[in-house]
Design an enzyme around this catalytic site. Structure first.
Site, PDB file in Angstrom:
ATOM      1  N   LYS A 131       4.619  -8.787   1.673  1.00 49.62           N
ATOM      2  CA  LYS A 131       3.145  -8.071   2.309  1.00 49.62           C
ATOM      3  C   LYS A 131       2.527  -8.299   2.870  1.00 49.62           C
ATOM      4  O   LYS A 131       2.490  -8.292   4.010  1.00 49.62           O
ATOM      5  CB  LYS A 131       2.202  -8.267   0.933  1.00 49.62           C
ATOM      6  CG  LYS A 131       1.106  -7.543   1.102  1.00 49.62           C
ATOM      7  CD  LYS A 131       0.537  -6.619   0.441  1.00 49.62           C
ATOM      8  CE  LYS A 131      -0.156  -8.216  -0.858  1.00 49.62           C
ATOM      9  NZ  LYS A 131      -1.787  -8.270  -0.348  1.00 49.62           N
ATOM     10  N   ARG A 137       2.041  -9.326   9.588  1.00 50.34           N
ATOM     11  CA  ARG A 137       1.739 -10.376  10.497  1.00 50.34           C
ATOM     12  C   ARG A 137       2.887  -9.336  11.512  1.00 50.34           C
ATOM     13  O   ARG A 137       2.726  -9.257  12.757  1.00 50.34           O
ATOM     14  CB  ARG A 137       2.300 -11.309  10.497  1.00 50.34           C
ATOM     15  CG  ARG A 137       1.076 -12.109   9.680  1.00 50.34           C
ATOM     16  CD  ARG A 137       1.411 -12.715   9.117  1.00 50.34           C
ATOM     17  NE  ARG A 137       0.951 -13.818   8.693  1.00 50.34           N
ATOM     18  CZ  ARG A 137      -0.158 -13.877   6.884  1.00 50.34           C
ATOM     19  NH1 ARG A 137      -0.101 -13.194   6.760  1.00 50.34           N
ATOM     20  NH2 ARG A 137      -0.945 -14.919   7.488  1.00 50.34           N
ATOM     21  N   GLY A 158      -7.898  -8.317   1.879  1.00 54.16           N
ATOM     22  CA  GLY A 158      -8.635  -9.160   2.719  1.00 54.16           C
ATOM     23  C   GLY A 158      -7.574  -9.849   3.459  1.00 54.16           C
ATOM     24  O   GLY A 158      -7.921 -10.262   5.255  1.00 54.16           O
ATOM     25  N   SER A 169      -6.533 -21.829   3.604  1.00 53.69           N
ATOM     26  CA  SER A 169      -6.389 -20.312   3.718  1.00 53.69           C
ATOM     27  C   SER A 169      -5.626 -20.523   4.980  1.00 53.69           C
ATOM     28  O   SER A 169      -6.205 -21.156   6.621  1.00 53.69           O
ATOM     29  CB  SER A 169      -7.395 -20.118   3.772  1.00 53.69           C
ATOM     30  OG  SER A 169      -7.468 -18.197   4.022  1.00 53.69           O
ATOM     31  N   GLN A 173      -5.080 -17.482   5.718  1.00 50.20           N
ATOM     32  CA  GLN A 173      -6.067 -16.122   6.809  1.00 50.20           C
ATOM     33  C   GLN A 173      -7.243 -16.351   7.731  1.00 50.20           C
ATOM     34  O   GLN A 173      -6.627 -15.844   8.684  1.00 50.20           O
ATOM     35  CB  GLN A 173      -6.532 -15.004   5.404  1.00 50.20           C
ATOM     36  CG  GLN A 173      -5.551 -14.619   4.754  1.00 50.20           C
ATOM     37  CD  GLN A 173      -6.411 -13.120   3.495  1.00 50.20           C
ATOM     38  OE1 GLN A 173      -7.831 -13.913   3.184  1.00 50.20           O
ATOM     39  NE2 GLN A 173      -5.108 -12.834   3.057  1.00 50.20           N
ATOM     40  N   ASP A 184      -1.287 -16.840  -5.217  1.00 40.83           N
ATOM     41  CA  ASP A 184      -1.105 -15.490  -5.745  1.00 40.83           C
ATOM     42  C   ASP A 184      -0.156 -15.342  -6.971  1.00 40.83           C
ATOM     43  O   ASP A 184      -0.272 -14.468  -7.599  1.00 40.83           O
ATOM     44  CB  ASP A 184      -0.304 -14.978  -4.726  1.00 40.83           C
ATOM     45  CG  ASP A 184      -0.825 -15.091  -3.225  1.00 40.83           C
ATOM     46  OD1 ASP A 184      -2.469 -14.604  -3.495  1.00 40.83           O
ATOM     47  OD2 ASP A 184      -0.909 -13.747  -2.616  1.00 40.83           O
ATOM     48  N   LYS A 227     -10.487 -14.323  -4.680  1.00 42.61           N
ATOM     49  CA  LYS A 227      -9.250 -13.059  -4.879  1.00 42.61           C
ATOM     50  C   LYS A 227     -10.159 -11.877  -4.524  1.00 42.61           C
ATOM     51  O   LYS A 227     -11.147 -11.381  -5.530  1.00 42.61           O
ATOM     52  CB  LYS A 227      -7.990 -13.646  -5.576  1.00 42.61           C
ATOM     53  CG  LYS A 227      -7.387 -15.157  -5.016  1.00 42.61           C
ATOM     54  CD  LYS A 227      -7.495 -14.591  -4.077  1.00 42.61           C
ATOM     55  CE  LYS A 227      -6.744 -16.457  -3.109  1.00 42.61           C
ATOM     56  NZ  LYS A 227      -6.347 -15.691  -1.873  1.00 42.61           N
ATOM     57  N   ARG A 282      -2.545  -8.077  -9.204  1.00 38.01           N
ATOM     58  CA  ARG A 282      -1.676  -9.173 -10.156  1.00 38.01           C
ATOM     59  C   ARG A 282      -2.254  -9.517 -10.890  1.00 38.01           C
ATOM     60  O   ARG A 282      -1.451  -9.770 -12.331  1.00 38.01           O
ATOM     61  CB  ARG A 282      -2.063  -9.935  -8.918  1.00 38.01           C
ATOM     62  CG  ARG A 282      -1.563  -9.946  -7.585  1.00 38.01           C
ATOM     63  CD  ARG A 282      -1.477 -11.257  -6.642  1.00 38.01           C
ATOM     64  NE  ARG A 282      -0.532 -11.129  -5.393  1.00 38.01           N
ATOM     65  CZ  ARG A 282       0.071 -11.016  -4.976  1.00 38.01           C
ATOM     66  NH1 ARG A 282       1.472 -10.028  -5.644  1.00 38.01           N
ATOM     67  NH2 ARG A 282       0.070 -10.350  -3.450  1.00 38.01           N
TER      68      ARG A 282
HETATM   69  C1  S3P Z   1      -2.553 -13.914   2.356  1.00 38.25           C
HETATM   70  C2  S3P Z   1      -3.193 -15.356   2.278  1.00 38.25           C
HETATM   71  C3  S3P Z   1      -3.609 -16.032   1.578  1.00 38.25           C
HETATM   72  C4  S3P Z   1      -3.181 -14.976  -0.351  1.00 38.25           C
HETATM   73  C5  S3P Z   1      -3.113 -13.639   0.262  1.00 38.25           C
HETATM   74  C6  S3P Z   1      -2.072 -13.421   1.681  1.00 38.25           C
HETATM   75  C7  S3P Z   1      -1.803 -13.984   4.095  1.00 38.25           C
HETATM   76  O1  S3P Z   1      -4.824 -15.791   0.877  1.00 38.25           O
HETATM   77  O2  S3P Z   1      -3.464 -14.962  -1.374  1.00 38.25           O
HETATM   78  O3  S3P Z   1      -2.371 -12.635  -0.862  1.00 38.25           O
HETATM   79  O4  S3P Z   1      -1.427 -13.244   4.060  1.00 38.25           O
HETATM   80  O5  S3P Z   1      -2.510 -14.843   5.044  1.00 38.25           O
HETATM   81  P1  S3P Z   1      -5.794 -17.069   1.714  1.00 38.25           P
HETATM   82  O6  S3P Z   1      -4.806 -17.602   2.859  1.00 38.25           O
HETATM   83  O7  S3P Z   1      -7.215 -16.439   1.706  1.00 38.25           O
HETATM   84  O8  S3P Z   1      -5.944 -17.997   0.572  1.00 38.25           O
END
Ligand code: S3P
Length: 430
Positions: free
Chosen positions: A21, A26, A93, A166, A168, A313, A340, A386
């Site tokens: 995913k 990306r 997110g 993080s 993200q 995760d 989450k 999850r």
């Molecule tokens: C993700 C980063 C993680 C992860 C999410 C996917 C990503 O979150 O928990 O399921 O694709 O960058 P965080 O970066 O906020 O921890």
């Protein structure tokens, strides 16, 4: 929808899972940003990735589907169209946070919204560093969605030390820094998943403060042709089920083995899990291979703090492994679990208590031990994919099985969970 799961005595056979995913998000984003045609094969079919695709369609990107290929006609540097209406990130997110980094560098205003769960999740972690780069983003009073992103002519490079571990947040900053001639430097004290850096070929350097990531316009994406390896986070549910059901032997093929994601394998191996990697190779800078899993007797171990972002995760399903392993399962330093798709600490503890297990909840984790003493427990998914799949695994390890309430939320990451299970050979007690 209530989904019933029966006890699974053993599992055998091979499994092919959809694309990772995080890499799929990306690949779609970078293809959309590049000028011209890109091809993404084995893209994740998760609802979250569909949210990313629908946002980019609104920004003027064209998608064509041809068997397992998505052909993307990217728009090139700062050439997205002003969207007609809000960009809806659904439950994702990654979509909301990464898009905020990209959109703050565009010349039009945009608004990002999401579903009820995403609308409660913290957004200041991206708004604060992006605004300190000169972006103009306004979040709700509570620091959540909707985000109103206005064009800014003050965007400038940043030298930023990450405050939360993080990927993200890191990726949001990288996406905005890709629009600037001068170099930005992001310092990451604790490593998080590095798919953004790998796909963009960013220069990184290990320093005393952590990993330094260098990014500027010269790293702006160009067209790609990529086959996304299978998702290790999805594989984790089948790995735990395979380890704990009796006389099992399964092979999950072509799984991403990126070192920022394989913590789950190291922890399960240190618990005594018989997990073997076959046919390992590197493609598009990402390691991948087949994972063989055989039934094992597990014992609980201390989980190293620095591994938490790597397994964030997988903690729900890891805790299920912990329940069936010798000793107490304990996790701390994981307060991120509270923000989450659900408050995962609360969701796990409540479900464990309802099955008769002993639970101690902490602000940043929990411990669980004892034996399930409720026949055919009913678990709540809390609308969190999850949590739903973790308790599906737990149900399949209980003699009388178990039920999961609101199981349909699994489509957020893996709409085919039940079909994948059916594709594996298994003997079950009905
Ligand atoms: C993700 C980063 C993680 C992860 C999410 C996917 C990503 O979150 O928990 O399921 O694709 O960058 P965080 O970066 O906020 O921890």
């Amino acid at each position: 929808m209530i989904q019933n799961f029966h006890y699974v005595e053993n599992l055998y056979g091979q499994l092919y899972l959809p694309g990772d995913k995080s890499i799929s998000h990306r690949a779609i984003m970078f293809s959309s940003m590049a000028e011209g045609k890109s091809i993404v094969k084995n893209c994740s079919n998760a609802d979250d990735v569909k949210s990313t695709i629908s946002c980019f369609k609104k920004l003027g990107v064209q998608f064509k589907y041809d068997e397992d290929k998505i052909i993307i006609e990217g728009r090139g540097f700062k050439n997205f169209l002003k969207p007609d209406g809000e960009l809806y990130a659904g439950n994702s997110g990654t979509t909301a946070r990464l898009l905020s980094g990209l959109l703050c560098a565009q010349s039009f205003e945009s608004i990002i919204t999401g579903d009820e769960s995403l609308s409660k999740r913290p957004m200041m972690r991206v708004v604060e560093p992006l605004n300190s780069m000169g972006a103009d983003i306004i979040a709700s009073e509570k620091g959540t969605l909707p985000l109103i992103i206005k064009p800014s002519n003050k965007l400038h490079p940043i030298n930023y030390k990450m405050k939360v571990a993080s990927a993200q947040v890191k990726s949001a900053i990288i996406l905005s820094a890709l629009h600037l001639e001068d170099e930005s430097i992001i310092i990451e004290p604790v490593p998080t998943r590095n798919h953004t850096e790998k796909l963009l070929g960013l220069k990184t350097e290990i320093s005393d403060e952590g990993t330094k990531i260098f990014v500027s316009k010269k790293n702006y994406p160009t067209c790609i042709d990529i086959t996304v390896p299978a998702d290790i986070s999805t594989a984790a549910f089948f790995i735990v089920l395979g380890l704990l059901s009796k006389d099992s032997n399964i092979l999950i093929e072509n799984v991403s083995l990126n070192e920022t994601r394989t913590g789950i394998l190291s922890v399960l191996k240190s618990m005594g899990g018989k997990i073997f990697i076959e046919n390992e190779l590197i493609e598009n800078g990402e390691k991948k291979g087949d994972i063989r899993i055989m039934s094992s007797d597990l014992k609980n171990v201390d989980i190293p703090v620095e591994l938490i972002p790597n397994i964030i995760d997988e903690i729900p399903v890891l805790s299920i492994a912990g329940v069936f392993a010798d000793g107490k399962f304990k996790i701390t330093n994981a307060k991120e679990l509270r923000v989450k798709e659900s408050d995962r600490i609360k969701a796990l503890c409540t479900n464990f208590k309802n099955a008769g297990l002993n639970v101690n909840e902490f602000e940043d984790g929990f411990e669980v031990y004892g034996k399930v003493n409720v026949k055919k427990p009913v678990f709540e998914s809390y609308g969190d994919h999850r949590i739903a799949m973790a308790f599906a695994v737990m149900s399949m390890l209980l003699e009388e099985g178990g039920d999961i309430n609101n199981f349909e939320c699994v489509s957020v990451s893996n709409p085919e969970f039940l079909n994948q299970l059916a594709a594996l050979g298994y003997n079950s007690k009905i």
